[in-house]
Design a protein around this motif. Structure first.
Motif, short mmCIF file in Angstrom:
data_model
loop_
_atom_site.label_atom_id
_atom_site.label_comp_id
_atom_site.label_asym_id
_atom_site.label_seq_id
_atom_site.Cartn_x
_atom_site.Cartn_y
_atom_site.Cartn_z
N LEU A 5 -3.97 16.43 -2.25
CA LEU A 5 -4.66 15.27 -2.83
C LEU A 5 -5.52 14.58 -1.77
N PHE A 6 -6.64 14.04 -2.23
CA PHE A 6 -7.55 13.31 -1.34
C PHE A 6 -6.99 11.92 -1.06
N LEU A 7 -7.15 11.47 0.20
CA LEU A 7 -6.72 10.14 0.61
C LEU A 7 -7.69 9.61 1.65
N LEU A 65 3.27 9.29 6.82
CA LEU A 65 3.95 9.85 5.64
C LEU A 65 2.97 9.99 4.46
N LEU A 66 2.07 9.02 4.32
CA LEU A 66 1.06 9.13 3.25
C LEU A 66 0.18 10.35 3.47
N CYS A 67 -0.26 10.54 4.72
CA CYS A 67 -1.14 11.67 5.02
C CYS A 67 -0.42 13.01 4.83
N GLU A 68 0.86 13.06 5.25
CA GLU A 68 1.65 14.28 5.06
C GLU A 68 1.82 14.59 3.57
N GLU A 88 -9.80 14.78 3.10
CA GLU A 88 -10.04 13.59 3.93
C GLU A 88 -11.52 13.49 4.25
N SER A 89 -11.94 12.30 4.65
CA SER A 89 -13.35 12.05 4.97
C SER A 89 -13.58 12.26 6.47
N ASP A 90 -14.68 12.92 6.81
CA ASP A 90 -15.06 13.06 8.22
C ASP A 90 -15.39 11.69 8.82
N GLY A 91 -15.78 10.74 7.97
CA GLY A 91 -16.15 9.41 8.44
C GLY A 91 -14.98 8.61 8.96
N HIS A 118 0.81 -1.22 0.00
CA HIS A 118 0.00 0.00 0.00
C HIS A 118 0.84 1.27 0.00
N PHE A 119 1.83 1.32 0.87
CA PHE A 119 2.64 2.54 0.97
C PHE A 119 3.27 2.91 -0.37
N GLN A 120 3.93 1.94 -0.99
CA GLN A 120 4.58 2.19 -2.28
C GLN A 120 3.56 2.55 -3.36
N ASN A 121 2.46 1.84 -3.39
CA ASN A 121 1.45 2.06 -4.44
C ASN A 121 0.75 3.40 -4.32
N VAL A 122 0.45 3.81 -3.08
CA VAL A 122 -0.21 5.11 -2.88
C VAL A 122 0.76 6.24 -3.23
#
Length: 384
Positions: free
Chosen positions: A131-133, A121-124, A344-347, A92-96
């Motif tokens: 970008l949305f994640l 790191l993905l969120c940062e 980001e999603s509030d959910g 996942h990390f590499q692909n995202v």
């Protein structure tokens, strides 16, 4: 006004990707949705272009839909708005990061990453690149889950002090999984915790953490766990977690002021024998009663509200319209977030995904479970 249409690129062609795609192809009106819609514009298999073509044929994706034999080619497609990452969580990390590099929004299957450092790191990176994640914990977006959270916030069962959640499958592990299958393969971050235990933790967090206002949410103050490792590979085959949260919900009162949870997962014994939902997979216990959730924790179909002093329990069935599996609701959430310019999603905010990964890091630390260095790494790019 026309619904906001989102164009999807599908990364990987395994079972979970086919379930997601078949749900995306269902008419949103059947589930009462008219503000968003979905189009699948591209599919990639890391093994070959013909594999992607076969996936399109098997799932019935209408033309035109591009096919790619590499993920790099997929994320470069200018017609894609958002990439659905359906690879094993080891990747996942590499692909995202690959998708982010190409400027693509991402919905990433759970478990989000292998560890919290990768998730952070993905969120940062998402924030930096605007970008949305979102982590694809589909269960969060079920009407059943929304209703249960609402009942807690309304104080229907009083102050919630304990949650018991189990997501377990009773299999002959040696016969069914062997040593190479992704469920037990250390090179694919296999094991019960990351694959199944995430759902038990999801119920714990969406009831004891997410029901509080964001500024009052606090991570667990205590975590203790027991883990049993699978003798053929070293992945966990059974994990039980006991958590204490410093706050109760929904009123966050100083007394009683603490809540506890038990989150369990197992590969050798089931939550319910032969999938007969004779007992709840989740029990949410409050001072005025409890909510019992029936069916597998990842896809429950009904719940019961049992209140003190009332002779009859209230039973609520929650259907999956159009014979869907229920993944369309998380896709609808992504579409609305993109329409509204949210990152980001509030959910399931980034912060909450990270806290849950931190819990799993601590559980693995206590159980002595570490994955190969390249899978745990926050270096990008790296060859897996």
């Amino acid at each position: 006004m026309a619904p906001h249409n989102v164009r999807w690129g599908i990364m990987a062609t395994g079972w979970i990707a086919s379930v997601f795609v078949e749900d995306l192809l269902k008419d949103p009106n059947v589930r009462g949705v008219s503000d968003v819609s979905h189009t699948i514009v591209a599919v990639a298999s890391s093994s070959s272009k013909p594999r992607a073509e076969q996936f399109i044929s098997d799932t019935g994706i209408p033309a035109p839909c591009a096919t790619y034999g590499s993920y790099k080619d997929l994320v470069a497609d200018p017609n894609i708005d958002v990439v659905y990452v359906a690879t094993p969580h080891s990747h996942h990390f590499q692909n995202v990061m690959l998708a982010f590099e190409a400027g693509k929004h991402v919905l990433c299957e759970k478990a989000f990453t292998v560890n919290a450092a990768q998730a952070k790191l993905l969120c940062e990176t998402a924030k930096e690149k605007n970008l949305f994640l979102m982590e694809a914990v589909w269960t969060r977006y079920f009407p059943l889950s929304v209703q249960v959270r609402g009942l807690i916030q309304d104080g229907t069962i009083g102050e919630v002090l304990r949650v018991l959640a189990d997501n377990s499958f009773g299999d002959d592990v040696e016969e069914k999984w062997g040593s190479k299958h992704r469920m037990v393969n250390m090179d694919l971050a296999g094991g019960a915790l990351l694959d199944l235990g995430i759902y038990s933790l999801t119920w714990v967090f969406q009831t004891l953490y997410h029901t509080l206002p964001r500024e009052l949410r606090k991570p667990p103050s205590q975590i203790s766990s027991h883990m049993s490792l699978y003798h053929l590979t070293g992945a966990d085959e059974a994990t039980s977690i006991l958590l204490t949260f410093p706050t109760s919900t929904p009123t966050n009162l100083p007394h009683p002021g603490e809540s506890q949870a038990v989150a369990m997962t197992h590969l050798r014994v089931s939550t319910n024998v032969d999938e007969k939902p004779v007992q709840p997979s989740v029990r949410i216990q409050g001072t005025k009663g409890e909510i019992q959730v029936f069916g597998p924790a990842f896809r429950p179909e009904r719940y019961r509200v049992v209140l003190k002093g009332e002779s009859e329990a209230k039973e609520v069935e929650c259907q999956f319209p159009g014979d869907g599996k229920g993944m369309y609701w998380e896709a609808d959430e992504v579409a609305r977030c993109l329409r509204d310019g949210k990152l980001e999603s509030d959910g399931l905010p980034w912060e909450e995904s990270i806290v849950i990964m931190e819990v799993m890091d601590e559980v693995r630390r206590q159980g002595g479970l570490t994955y190969p260095e390249n899978i745990e790494s926050t270096v990008y790019p790296i060859s897996l």
